[in-house]
Design an enzyme around this catalytic site. Sequence first.
Site, PDB file in Angstrom:
ATOM      1  N   HIS A 216       0.846  -1.323  -0.094  1.00 54.72           N
ATOM      2  CA  HIS A 216       0.060  -0.008   0.000  1.00 54.72           C
ATOM      3  C   HIS A 216       0.848   1.044  -0.021  1.00 54.72           C
ATOM      4  O   HIS A 216       1.242   1.457   1.004  1.00 54.72           O
ATOM      5  CB  HIS A 216      -1.075   0.005   1.386  1.00 54.72           C
ATOM      6  CG  HIS A 216      -1.753  -1.203   1.117  1.00 54.72           C
ATOM      7  ND1 HIS A 216      -2.888  -1.120   0.210  1.00 54.72           N
ATOM      8  CD2 HIS A 216      -1.834  -2.210   2.095  1.00 54.72           C
ATOM      9  CE1 HIS A 216      -3.669  -2.561   0.526  1.00 54.72           C
ATOM     10  NE2 HIS A 216      -3.240  -2.973   1.526  1.00 54.72           N
ATOM     11  N   GLU A 244      -1.196  -6.816  -1.934  1.00 52.70           N
ATOM     12  CA  GLU A 244      -2.505  -5.849  -1.733  1.00 52.70           C
ATOM     13  C   GLU A 244      -2.090  -4.756  -2.538  1.00 52.70           C
ATOM     14  O   GLU A 244      -2.374  -3.550  -1.891  1.00 52.70           O
ATOM     15  CB  GLU A 244      -2.726  -5.745  -0.438  1.00 52.70           C
ATOM     16  CG  GLU A 244      -3.230  -6.992   0.373  1.00 52.70           C
ATOM     17  CD  GLU A 244      -3.588  -6.690   1.970  1.00 52.70           C
ATOM     18  OE1 GLU A 244      -3.983  -5.347   2.269  1.00 52.70           O
ATOM     19  OE2 GLU A 244      -3.470  -7.575   2.657  1.00 52.70           O
TER      20      GLU A 244
END
Length: 324
Positions: A216, A244
């Site tokens: 992220h 992610e």
Amino acid sequence: MKIIFFLAVIGLCSAGLRDRASRKIGVALSHLHLGSSQYQYIAGTEFNSMTAEWQMKWDPIGNDPNTPNFAWAEELMSFAARHNQSVRGHTFIWHSAVPTWVQALENNAPALQAAISSFITSTATHFRGRCYEWDVVNEVIEGDGSYRNTIFYRTLGTTYIADAFRLARAADPYAKLFINDYNIEGVNAKSNALYNLVVSLLAQGVPIDGVGFQGHFIVGQLPTDFAANMQRFANLGLDVSITELDIRMNLPPTAANLQQQAVDYANAFRACYQVARCTGVTVWGVTDLYSWVPDFFPGQGAALLFDEQYATKPAYYSVESVLN
């Protein structure tokens, strides 16, 4: 008219990212958005791996201690099966997805241990053989390298981490078992602490197979040692994965930020491809329209490969160039 029609056909027939990737290229999906044909089309044609954004965590599955709810997760499993996608299981133990009834077990070690055992065993057994990787424990280290102060740590110390892996392996011997965290992409206090934890788990014979680097990021802030850092974990005999990935910016997007985002996405994919044991990259969502980022970082967003109108962004083409 013939030219326009020809270009439209070429656009429809052009290969998606999944057809260019030699490793897993995944996406996080929510069953809430499967009613959108655009959402389904992009998710199914661009990606060869699926991660449930929320639906396989403890709270949605185990909110009722007596009746597990696998229905939402099964909607996504069915989608993955229809589109010939592999599935990453995500995640058994995470401090932000603890059912209310489990929170009430704080300071009751036997009861909390029993609850963990029941959830992991029943869930891993339910999905047995259908997930190629599982994030077993998620976000157990703080930024300063200490253990995250959760109900699990306060009540059980660190033993719950090894126990979770052993329970998962017993219930599903087919899946690779991962520990997953954020802000560990570069060498820093947090990634060093995680490295030491993983070394300790391996020394204990704990069945851990991999480390997930969430990814992220903020535009322009990818660590330059990302690949080298993943490699040091791979040198322990482990798989690694970017699990992610999204790269946020201040809103509204500027042309400069979109171009920098494209560079950053390309560099993230390159980092994976530079490490032989990197199994792939998962992007944390299909479209900016449904991204988690604006809700958690007000004033920021535009973090994905497709904008709110499902149009491809410069980052899409930079990833495509890396895969080519």
